[in-house]
Structure formats: structure tokens, C-alpha cells
Design a protein around this motif. Structure first.
Motif, PDB file in Angstrom:
ATOM      1  N   TYR A  65       0.852  -1.203   0.000  1.00 28.17           N
ATOM      2  CA  TYR A  65       0.000   0.000   0.000  1.00 28.17           C
ATOM      3  C   TYR A  65       0.880   1.244   0.000  1.00 28.17           C
ATOM      4  CZ  TYR A  65      -3.444  -3.295   1.951  1.00 28.17           C
ATOM      5  OH  TYR A  65      -4.264  -4.370   2.177  1.00 28.17           O
ATOM      6  N   ILE A  87      -5.784   2.947   5.638  1.00 26.91           N
ATOM      7  CA  ILE A  87      -6.003   1.862   4.678  1.00 26.91           C
ATOM      8  C   ILE A  87      -7.383   1.262   4.896  1.00 26.91           C
ATOM      9  CG2 ILE A  87      -5.246  -0.430   3.939  1.00 26.91           C
ATOM     10  CD1 ILE A  87      -2.373   0.462   4.795  1.00 26.91           C
ATOM     11  N   GLU A 107      -9.427   2.628   1.914  1.00 27.30           N
ATOM     12  CA  GLU A 107      -8.894   1.884   0.789  1.00 27.30           C
ATOM     13  C   GLU A 107      -9.342   0.423   0.776  1.00 27.30           C
ATOM     14  OE1 GLU A 107      -4.451   1.219  -1.060  1.00 27.30           O
ATOM     15  OE2 GLU A 107      -4.758   2.906   0.313  1.00 27.30           O
ATOM     16  N   ASP A 108      -9.211  -0.235   1.924  1.00 26.92           N
ATOM     17  CA  ASP A 108      -9.471  -1.672   1.973  1.00 26.92           C
ATOM     18  C   ASP A 108     -10.086  -2.042   3.324  1.00 26.92           C
ATOM     19  OD1 ASP A 108      -9.475  -4.405   2.056  1.00 26.92           O
ATOM     20  OD2 ASP A 108      -7.389  -4.647   1.417  1.00 26.92           O
TER      21      ASP A 108
END
Lengths: 580, 231
Positions: free
Chosen positions: B23, B40, B44-45
């Protein structure tokens, strides 16, 4: 979805100080389980630092009536005085009991428990600061949490760690049990139990800068509010004066109890102007307001003039390292400043909910403002509102609250269980929660409606509009923002569809509780057209005892909040102007 | 500044072998490693899994291996570690998902040392007395937050998970050295066991790993000494 059935007499939700103390009281006489979404020792009681007050008189003359006077005055006369009497009177035995269970208090040369000064605590009803806070360095909460957990281990109390209770079953005003989500597997567990205590802690995560753990999302109050149970005094939220700048990490009031001084950008000890007699040891609401006032007057330090200094440099290395080791560590770790040599940048940080689930002095949850109760449901600790803290809690009284009223809630469970019979709750009790979870799993994810996006807008806007100073304008503005966030929450989606440790799913459900906490805070604040304790209205700067010597009760009414009021229970202390 | 993160992922439902995931995250030098993990997870995830709670090093939830060393993700700032940052779960306990390990064996060992005050005397209605000097003897080990950073940094524990481990011994020490406690005899018997304190090979990994600065190896030596003296 796999559903597992359990049968208990009593369930305690939450394993911080209040939950564990209730468990110790209840476990010997019933089949009891403690359910926590963390491991017990991760609970936020462990982050409390400075002390736990009790009139032990180990250092100087003291008595619990003075403690009660200070607590009532500190509450800006909104606390219920009979409850405060219980808190302060039972404090002494509560501290001694913890010592007997092994709590490693700091000691005086005499071998007795050491006591220190703390904000708002005085001798002889305001004559001078009192040595009343019993402490273990600056990690008193850690020691309380460890000691209570150790006691539970010695008793063989049954725990369900990393299980999150997400639904309570109440039928015809009587408790039937709870439904929990097993975080490691995604299975649902139906816990039949006729006595349930909520000790889930606070909800500091409605604000951006907060001393609270990520886990403090108002789960207990939110769950009950959604079932039609009111929340009391939600407009009163405490901002601790000394959070580390920007991070909000707590620097204990013990720092000022030991002699620390707040200074503005010019080095002036500004508290002399706000509280001439006890200065930096004024109660938290006053000190936080003073800091906010200094900052808006341009007296804040730094490039944005948005913080003040906590100065410990005159205390000397030995005292700092012996009495304030943890906060010294925090400053070194997070701001890379050496507190022995340099003043520390601080700003007020969201810290403690005075409001919460309304209870009587025995932890029984009230169903309305007229004194009705829900049979078998109890609450204690920060999740509850007894009310002993009124409009502003004094430092150290929260650690006291959790043990005194945790014990009383546990005792109420014992009384109730011994006088009632088990009533069955079957697997279908999990249907509502199962459907809710399936909804999240099936809905396609879009970043527009992500949990984090809605939550960060909630925290930013609450910080802006509902923090230390409020007005009709800021609160109206926030009401609109919350209504928009609530609409967007209806479409919230998650990207993680797994069954194992799906914390995104839990954060989505917790966000619902956070929105409930913010809704009730703002609605109650808007309706209270006065300034009292932690609730400061710029458009109504004075306290109004004629209209508002009352506790607010916020009920869920569809997507809006309906308010009712209940008179404060007065006692021997007549309301007077609050000066220090 | 832009940070490169390399995180060891494992998902028992879909990725039984595990893999490294890479990442890129924008971060301020003063941010915590935990803040990066949140960026993150939140933006993002969402499936990245790790434990956390207090976010300032007192609850013990987020011990992990960062660039090869055990630490709490909330206690280390971006500027204190070299880029790229490599993050793995703590070692020696079964991994359940990503950075989450099974803590049950760890807490089982903790419970074996009888981690509670044992004293059958009638205490009276006031506190037991204890001198500041006696209180100081176990000050260091009262700080333990049960994060498992010490135990999972121990090479003996990696090879023999039957070893009770540093954290359990630290918690035995807290009571053995407490002048109010009367349970030392039983606790020291446990410490004499083949999986007790003498399994320690004095590697000092535990002392370096402790996020609370406890002198763990010294505490283990104290317990060994008490065991011998009380034999």
C-alpha cells in the motif's frame, strides 16, 4: 447464519470497572456471564490516570460531607443530592475494598494509601484544595481495572471475550436476554437472561479530538434508546482541559494537583483571572472554558494560536518521574517534548459523558421521566446517569462511580434473580439482528456511503458546532448536518463481507449508535436555554434555576428526539453562585 | 510524505496461504502506525483486520511486528521507523486473520500463575498498611498491560509454546514481591515447573519489546531467585 443458544440468569455487557464490579457482586449467587467486545483488560477504565476520591483523611482532616458538597457544587447543582451522598459515603469502603483485593495504591510514609489534590475538591466547603484523591502513580484506572479483573479470575467468573452485544430483548417492559455477535466467527449467540446490566462506557467518539478509545461508541445507550428507553442529561458532555494538542490524549488533572500550571502564549498563569482562589484546580468545565476563551481572545500559543501550555517544569524531575510517569511518557512519545524542561502544548479534549441511561441509585434503568422502571435491566458507570455528576463531573469521581454503582447494580441483579423465575428466549430472538447483518452483507459497496466518511463528517461537525461553547445558531446548523448524515447512514455500505473479524461491519453498526448519541446531545443542548456546568450557551450565558433545575430525558421519536424533564432531587445544599 | 507499507495478510475464508499486500499512504511524520492502518482500512481496503482500542499505549490491543520488532502500533510514529514499513502479526500464537492472533493461549498462561492477591487474614475495616519501600518492590511489574509483546518476542516461546512466557512471569512477580500476598509458595511451585521461569534463556528480547518499559528479564531473574531461596 449459525445461531448458538445460551441460558444464564444474569448478563453483564461490558468489562470495564463498572461491569467487573457488578460481576463480582452477582457471580456468587447466579449463573452469570460477562460479555465484552474487547478483552476485559483492554477496557477504557484502564486509561484513567489521576485517582479515586474518598474522604479517608490519610493526609489531613476530611469528611465525606465535604466531598458531597464539592460534588454537588461541581455539578452546578444538577446532581441528585441523595445519590451524591451515597457516592461519597460509600467511597471510603469502596477504596478500602479495592485495597483488600490487592490494588497497589501509592503509599504514604505511614503505610496508608496516598492521597493527592484534584480539581474542585476542597476541605470545609471551599476553604482550600483537599488531599482526597487516592492514587497509584498516574495509572490509577489501570490498577483498578487489573485488580477487578484479577478478582474475577480468582472467582472463576465466566467471560465471553470479543463478543459484541447488539440487541436486547424486552417484552412487555420485562427483560428476556440479549443477542451477541461473535467477532471471531460471525456467529450469533442468543443469551437468555432475566437480568442484564449495561456497563458499556461512554461515547467520546462523537467528537474529533477526544481522549476516548475507538471502542467508545455509546453501544449500551444506543441499543436502549432504539428500544424506546430515554437518555438523561445528554447535553452535558465534559471536555477535559488538558489533552495533548491535536491528539487529545489525556494528561491527568493530577499534573495540576501536583502543582502544574496552565499558561497562555505570554506565559501568564491565566487561571488566576478565572478562579482566583483555587486557580488551576478549578473544576474541568471552568478550566476548559477559560482555555477556549484565552484562545478566542488571541492568547493561544503556536502558529494558529490554538493551544495553551501545561507547565510542569518547576516540579522537578524526581516528583514528575515518581508521581506522573505515564503522562511524561505520553508527552515524550507523541510530542517529543521533555516535560521536565519544557511546557506541554494542550487543548481541551472530549472526555466524559455526564449523561446516559437513566437509573435509580440501585442501577435500575428508568423507562421514563416519571419514575417507571424496566424490570431486569440495569446500567452503571459512564453509560449510566444516576445522576451524581450533574452538569459537570469532578475529576476522580468517575472511578468512584464505577465501583460504587457497579456494586449496587450487581446487588440489584442478585435481588431480582432471586425473586423471579427464568423465562425462555428461543433462537428466533436473533432474527432482527440476523436480518440487519444480512442487509449489510448483501448491499453492494459504494465509497460514497462508507462508514468512515459519514463518521468523520459527524466528528468534524460536532467538534465545530457542539463542543465547549454552543449557541442556537451552531446547534441549528448541527441539527441539519445530523439529519443529512442520518439520511446518508440509511444507505451506508461495507466492503468487507467476511465472517471472521469483520470489524467494518461492527463499525457500521456502531456508527448508528454514535448518530443517536449526537442527535440526543444536540437536541437536548438546543432546548436547554441556559448555561450550566459543561453546557455553555453563548446566547444564554447564565444559569436559570427557575426554568432548568431539571434533568432532560431524550426519547426517540422516529428520526427526531422528543424531550421531557424531571426535577432535580435537592438536599441540604442550596444552589448558589458557583465561584472558586 | 508518502509511505510504502507492506502488510502480511491472511484470510482463513479466502486466502489460506497468506500473502504480502503493498500500500501507499500519505502521512504526516507525527502520525502513529495505527493511524496508517486506519487510513487503509477506512479509505482503501475495509477488510484489513487488526485489533485496537485506546490508541495511546495503555490498553494493549495492537501489538504487532513492525520492521521486525514487536511494538504497539499506536505507540510508534511514522518518523521513528524506516520506510518502507513492514508489518506482520506477532509470532508464536496462531494467526486468525491478518494482524489478529489467537490470544487464548496467552491468557491461559497468565491465569496459571494465580494472578490475584492471596491473603486469608481478616483485613479489618481499613486498608492494610504497606511501606513505600515495600510498595516499590513490585512497582515495575504492576505496569503490565497484557499486550503479549514480550512473550511473542521470546525465542524460547517460539520453539516451545508450552513455556509459560515472560508476561505470565511478570504477573507472578507482581504478587510474589507484594508484602501483602501469602500465595508465593504456590506460585513459585508453578515457576519451578519445566515450563516455568527456568525455561528463560535470558535473551532480553522481552525487555526490549515491552512497550511499558518493564525490566522483564530482571523480573524473571527476581522470580528465579525467589524460587531458589524459598526452596
Amino acid at each position: 447464519m449459525k445461531i448458538v443458544k445460551h441460558s444464564f440468569d444474569g448478563i453483564i455487557v461490558g468489562a470495564g470497572g463498572a461491569g467487573l464490579r457488578a460481576a463480582i457482586e452477582a457471580a456468587p449467587t447466579m449463573k452469570l456471564a460477562v460479555i465484552t467486545k474487547l478483552y476485559p483488560t483492554r477496557s477504557h477504565t484502564g486509561a484513567a490516570q489521576g485517582g479515586m476520591s474518598a474522604a479517608l483523611a490519610n493526609v489531613e482532616e476530611d469528611n465525606w460531607n465535604w466531598h458531597a458538597f464539592d460534588t454537588v457544587k461541581g455539578s452546578d447543582y444538577l446532581a441528585d443530592q441523595p445519590a451524591v451522598d451515597i457516592l461519597c459515603k460509600e467511597a471510603i469502603d469502596a477504596v478500602v475494598e479495592l485495597e483488600h483485593w490487592g490494588l497497589p495504591f501509592s503509599r504514604l510514609e505511614s503505610g496508608k494509601i496516598a492521597q493527592r489534590r484534584f480539581g474542585g475538591h476542597t476541605v470545609k466547603e471551599g476553604a482550600a484544595p483537599a488531599f482526597r484523591a487516592c492514587y497509584a502513580a498516574d495509572r490509577t484506572g489501570h490498577m483498578i481495572l487489573q485488580t477487578l479483573y484479577q478478582k474475577c479470575v480468582s472467582m472463576g467468573v465466566e467471560f465471553f471475550d470479543e463478543f459484541q452485544v447488539l440487541d436486547i430483548k424486552i417484552e412487555d417492559g420485562v427483560c428476556k436476554g440479549v443477542v451477541a455477535y461473535e467477532i471471531a466467527t460471525g456467529d450469533l449467540h442468543v443469551f437468555e437472561a432475566r437480568a442484564v446490566t449495561f456497563a458499556t462506557g461512554g461515547f467520546g467518539k462523537i467528537f474529533k479530538v477526544s481522549s476516548n478509545a475507538h471502542s467508545l461508541t455509546g453501544d449500551g445507550p444506543g441499543m436502549l434508546y432504539q428500544k424506546g428507553i430515554p437518555l438523561e442529561d445528554m447535553e452535558f458532555y465534559q471536555f477535559h482541559p488538558t489533552g495533548i494538542y491535536r491528539l487529545g490524549i489525556l494528561l491527568s488533572e493530577a499534573a495540576r494537583g501536583e502543582g502544574g500550571i496552565l499558561r497562555n502564549k505570554d506565559g501568564e498563569r491565566f487561571m488566576e483571572r478565572y478562579a482566583p482562589s483555587i486557580k488551576d484546580l478549578a473544576p474541568r468545565d471552568m478550566v476548559s472554558r477559560a482555555i477556549a476563551t484565552e484562545i478566542s481572545a488571541g492568547n493561544g500559543a503556536g502558529p494558529n494560536n490554538d493551544y495553551v501550555f501545561l507547565d510542569l517544569t518547576h516540579l522537578g524531575e524526581e516528583a514528575i518521574m515518581k508521581k506522573l510517569p505515564d503522562i511524561t511518557d505520553f508527552v515524550r512519545t507523541y510530542v517529543k517534548i521533555e516535560p521536565i524542561n519544557d511546557p506541554i502544548p494542550v487543548q481541551p479534549t472530549a472526555h466524559y459523558a455526564m449523561g446516559g441511561i437513566p437509573t435509580d441509585v440501585n442501577g435500575r434503568v428508568l423507562s421514563d421521566h416519571k419514575g417507571g422502571v424496566i424490570e431486569g435491566v440495569y446500567a452503571a458507570g459512564e453509560a449510566a446517569c444516576v445522576s451524581v455528576h450533574g452538569a459537570n463531573r469532578l475529576g476522580t469521581n468517575s472511578l468512584l462511580d464505577i465501583v460504587v454503582f457497579g456494586k449496587r447494580a450487581g446487588q440489584s441483579m442478585v435481588d431480582y434473580v432471586s425473586s423471579t423465575k427464568a423465562s425462555p428466549l428461543n433462537e428466533s430472538a436473533a432474527d432482527d439482528l440476523s436480518n440487519k447483518i444480512s442487509g449489510f452483507m448483501e448491499k453492494e459497496h459504494t465509497t460514497e456511503f462508507s462508514v468512515a466518511k459519514i463518521r468523520s463528517e459527524l466528528q468534524d461537525s460536532m467538534e465545530e458546532n457542539a463542543k465547549i461553547f454552543r449557541s442556537k445558531e451552531t446547534l441549528d446548523n448541527q441539527t441539519e448536518i445530523l439529519s443529512d448524515l442520518r439520511e446518508r447512514y440509511k444507505n451506508v455500505t461495507i466492503s468487507d463481507k467476511s465472517k471472521v473479524f469483520n470489524s467494518e461491519l461492527l463499525e457500521a453498526i456502531e456508527l448508528d449508535y454514535l448518530l443517536d448519541m449526537a442527535d440526543t446531545t444536540v437536541a437536548s443542548a438546543l432546548a436547554r436555554k441556559e448555561s450550566r456546568g459543561a453546557h455553555s450557551r453563548e446566547d444564554y450565558p447564565d444559569r436559570d434555576d427557575t426554568k432548568f433545575m431539571k434533568h432532560s430525558f431524550a426519547f426517540k421519536n422516529g428520526d427526531s428526539v422528543k424531550l421531557e424533564y424531571k426535577d432535580v432531587e435537592l438536599g441540604k445544599y442550596e444552589p448558589m453562585e458557583r465561584k472558586y | 510524505m508518502e509511505i510504502d507499507l507492506k502488510i502480511l495478510r491472511y484470510d482463513p475464508e479466502n486466502d489460506k496461504k497468506g500473502h504480502w499486500e503493498y500500500y501507499k499512504v500519505d502521512a504526516e511524520p507525527e502520525e502513529r502506525i495505527l493511524d496508517l492502518l486506519h487510513k487503509i482500512k477506512w479509505f482503501e481496503d475495509g477488510s484489513l483486520s487488526f485489533r485496537k482500542s485506546c490508541a495511546h499505549g495503555v490498553c494493549g490491543s495492537d501489538a504487532m511486528v513492525v520492521n521486525g520488532e514487536n511494538m504497539l502500533a499506536c505507540q510508534v510514529l511514522v518518523k521513528e521507523v524506516s520506510n518502507p514499513i513492514k508489518i506482520e502479526p506477532i509470532r508464536g500464537l496462531p494467526v486468525l486473520k491478518d494482524l489478529i492472533v489467537d490470544m487464548e493461549p496467552f491468557f491461559d498462561s497468565y491465569k496459571k500463575v494465580m494472578p490475584f492477591l492471596i491473603n486469608d487474614d481478616e483485613p479489618g475495616d481499613r486498608e492494610r498498611l504497606q511501606s513505600p519501600e515495600d510498595r516499590d518492590k513490585f512497582e515495575d511489574t504492576t505496569k503490565c498491560i497484557l499486550c503479549a509483546a514480550c512473550t511473542t518476542s521470546c525465542p524460547v516461546f517460539w520453539t516451545a509454546d508450552s513455556y509459560i512466557g515472560p508476561a505470565a512471569i511478570v504477573n507472578a512477580h507482581r504478587f510474589v514481591m507484594d508484602s501483602r500476598d501469602q500465595g508465593s509458595k504456590q506460585r513459585l511451585e508453578i515457576m519451578k515447573d519445566v515450563n516455568g521461569a527456568f525455561r528463560c534463556r535470558t535473551a532480553f528480547n522481552c525487555t526490549s519489546a515491552c512497550p511499558r518499559g518493564i525490566q522483564v528479564t530482571k523480573a524473571i531473574e527476581d522470580v528465579k531467585r525467589e524460587t531458589l531461596l524459598n526452596n
